[in-house]
Motif scaffolding. Structure first.
Motif, PDB file in Angstrom:
ATOM      1  N   THR A   1      -0.209   8.893  -0.582  1.00  0.00           N
ATOM      2  CA  THR A   1      -0.197   7.470  -0.906  1.00  0.00           C
ATOM      3  C   THR A   1       0.468   7.253  -2.265  1.00  0.00           C
ATOM      4  O   THR A   1       0.107   7.886  -3.262  1.00  0.00           O
TER       5      THR A   1
ATOM      6  N   LYS B   1       2.677   4.054  -4.803  1.00  0.00           N
ATOM      7  CA  LYS B   1       3.083   2.673  -4.986  1.00  0.00           C
ATOM      8  C   LYS B   1       4.546   2.657  -5.381  1.00  0.00           C
ATOM      9  O   LYS B   1       4.981   3.404  -6.266  1.00  0.00           O
ATOM     10  N   SER B   2       5.328   1.812  -4.732  1.00  0.00           N
ATOM     11  CA  SER B   2       6.755   1.727  -5.020  1.00  0.00           C
ATOM     12  C   SER B   2       6.982   1.313  -6.473  1.00  0.00           C
ATOM     13  O   SER B   2       6.220   0.518  -7.042  1.00  0.00           O
TER      14      SER B   2
ATOM     15  N   TYR C   1       6.789  -3.899  -5.094  1.00  0.00           N
ATOM     16  CA  TYR C   1       5.778  -2.886  -5.419  1.00  0.00           C
ATOM     17  C   TYR C   1       4.839  -2.625  -4.240  1.00  0.00           C
ATOM     18  O   TYR C   1       3.624  -2.694  -4.353  1.00  0.00           O
ATOM     19  N   ARG C   2       5.433  -2.276  -3.110  1.00  0.00           N
ATOM     20  CA  ARG C   2       4.658  -1.962  -1.912  1.00  0.00           C
ATOM     21  C   ARG C   2       3.815  -0.706  -2.129  1.00  0.00           C
ATOM     22  O   ARG C   2       4.198   0.180  -2.893  1.00  0.00           O
ATOM     23  N   THR C   3       2.717  -0.624  -1.408  1.00  0.00           N
ATOM     24  CA  THR C   3       1.922   0.603  -1.369  1.00  0.00           C
ATOM     25  C   THR C   3       2.182   1.297  -0.042  1.00  0.00           C
ATOM     26  O   THR C   3       2.032   0.701   1.023  1.00  0.00           O
TER      27      THR C   3
ATOM     28  N   LYS D   1       0.916   4.150   2.322  1.00  0.00           N
ATOM     29  CA  LYS D   1      -0.296   4.940   2.526  1.00  0.00           C
ATOM     30  C   LYS D   1      -0.009   6.229   3.286  1.00  0.00           C
ATOM     31  O   LYS D   1       0.840   6.258   4.172  1.00  0.00           O
TER      32      LYS D   1
ATOM     33  N   TRP E   1      11.051   2.906   0.908  1.00  0.00           N
ATOM     34  CA  TRP E   1      10.363   4.197   0.935  1.00  0.00           C
ATOM     35  C   TRP E   1      11.303   5.339   0.553  1.00  0.00           C
ATOM     36  O   TRP E   1      10.972   6.189  -0.278  1.00  0.00           O
TER      37      TRP E   1
ATOM     38  N   GLN F   1      12.157   6.138  -3.233  1.00  0.00           N
ATOM     39  CA  GLN F   1      11.171   6.644  -4.185  1.00  0.00           C
ATOM     40  C   GLN F   1      11.454   8.093  -4.564  1.00  0.00           C
ATOM     41  O   GLN F   1      11.760   8.916  -3.710  1.00  0.00           O
TER      42      GLN F   1
ATOM     43  N   GLN G   1       7.484   9.680  -8.015  1.00  0.00           N
ATOM     44  CA  GLN G   1       6.117  10.047  -7.680  1.00  0.00           C
ATOM     45  C   GLN G   1       6.004  11.454  -7.099  1.00  0.00           C
ATOM     46  O   GLN G   1       4.915  11.898  -6.759  1.00  0.00           O
TER      47      GLN G   1
END
Length: 404
Positions: A251, A253-254, A259-261, A263, A277, A280, A283
């Motif tokens: 999981t 967060k963008s 700032y989508r999450t 999961k 997606w 990214q 992270q």
């Protein structure tokens, strides 16, 4: 609908440079690793031409291409050049169905460019009849009508060398890192190049002709076709398919608006979500290499959806998908979609093998972070490509596992 700019990858106009002269081709062998690289530098090191990789990853990892820096500009999309094969994927189904007239109508709609006529000097010879190579580029421009065969208007952030075997049963997609440190020949006007630089500088300095020259010079392998994908229009391709299912390993967060999450687990994503997606990188411990891994997973998901019964058996969905693809793609003048449909009729995503050009990870050269090529392994890989023996190279060089 316009896609928002990618904040973590500023693209910049290319600086004028001079330097070492281009080395000649070496009897079909790859002319890689022409310059030595210095000591390791953290991924946050200076990055004049482009944002550096986030980590020194193993040779089995992947990374996307870079922009050349002098003055910061806000870019549009320049990811996912792997998706260039979507045009081929859809033609697999068309070839199997025998809808050649339908395919021909899209053959006439697709944008065309001429990357080869402007190339001067010797080019690598073609060694194996039937096998061919396609250079796939993810491209973005502040001027959508800018010609892709000229310098300065376009940037490429992803470079993929696609080798199709002589029996047309398998395709190998070799990612070339955007920050790969290579020799860029002089541009046609003599203002740029003739120096060691990050790979994607070639596109900014001389458009497609110089990019083809640079890739051929590095690999020692002839490029037969070119496909350029403008990702400002690619969101519509995914939406035309009804979205895709992608696996999220943890999981997060963008880092980009809104700032989508995302999961952990399998997520069904529309065009905007899926493109967010695969942007990214911060992270993940392997940074840019994780991003390319996700791009490859994305490509497979889109291809599987494109050739599924639900798409091919639905005339409206198929037509929408095809129209979205041809709007986002430009190919060279000799690229015949109908012929590709016939040649690729037995291929699907299971016949694609994703690789990365052998590299030593991020290193420091003259104060900037670059990706250093692994010369011995690269020589062996591109020799195998030229001789259509990539399967043997893959068997002897299994990919490194992705970091957790």
């Amino acid at each position: 609908m316009a896609i928002p700019p990618e904040e973590d990858n500023p693209v910049d106009p290319a600086p004028r440079v001079t330097g070492r002269a281009s080395a000649p081709y070496q009897s079909g062998r790859a002319s890689v690793g022409r310059a030595s690289v210095g000591s390791s530098r953290p991924s946050g090191a200076a990055d004049r031409p482009s944002a550096p990789p986030r980590s020194s990853a193993p040779a089995g990892a992947t990374v996307a291409g870079a922009a050349v820096a002098k003055k910061r500009l806000k870019p549009r999309w320049g990811r996912i050049a792997l998706v260039g094969t979507l045009a081929l994927a859809l033609l697999v189904g068309l070839g199997g169905l025998g809808i050649y007239l339908y395919a021909n109508s899209f053959n006439n709609k697709i944008g065309r460019t001429d990357p080869f006529s402007a190339i001067t000097g010797d080019r690598p010879p073609k060694i194996v009849d039937g096998a061919f190579n396609i250079l796939l580029l993810g491209s973005d421009s502040r001027d959508p009508d800018a010609p892709v065969d000229q310098a300065g208007k376009w940037r490429t952030d992803t470079i993929v060398f696609m080798h199709v075997t002589a029996d047309h049963e398998k395709a190998y997609l070799i990612s070339l890192p955007r920050d790969l440190y290579v020799h860029v020949p002089a541009s046609a006007d003599g203002q740029y190049g003739n120096t060691m630089a990050k790979l994607n500088a070639a596109y900014a300095w001389g458009g497609l002709p110089l990019m083809v020259q640079t890739v051929e010079g590095y690999t020692g392998v002839r490029v037969d076709h070119v496909a350029v994908i403008d990702f400002a229009g690619f969101k519509a391709v995914v939406d035309a398919l009804g979205g895709v299912d992608l696996k999220v390993e943890k999981t997060i967060k963008s880092v980009h608006k809104p700032y989508r999450t995302f999961k952990k687990g399998t997520n069904h994503m529309n065009g905007a979500e899926s493109l967010d997606w695969i942007r990214q990188r911060y992270q993940f411990p392997d940074g840019d290499f994780a991003r390319i891994r996700h791009q490859q997973e994305f490509l497979k998901a889109v291809m599987d959806k494109a050739v599924s019964t639900g798409t091919l058996a639905n005339p409206v969905k198929l037509n929408n998908f095809l129209n979205a693809v041809v709007k986002a793609v430009k190919v060279d003048k000799e690229f015949d979609l109908v012929s590709m449909a016939i040649q690729f009729r037995n291929m699907n995503s299971g016949n694609l093998v994703f690789l990365t050009t052998p590299h030593l990870g991020a290193q420091n050269v003259n104060g900037e972070s670059v990706v250093a090529g692994d010369k011995p392994k690269a020589l062996a890989l591109y020799d195998a490509v030229a001789k259509d023996k990539v399967a043997e190279w893959v068997a002897a060089n299994p990919p490194s596992p992705a970091p957790n």
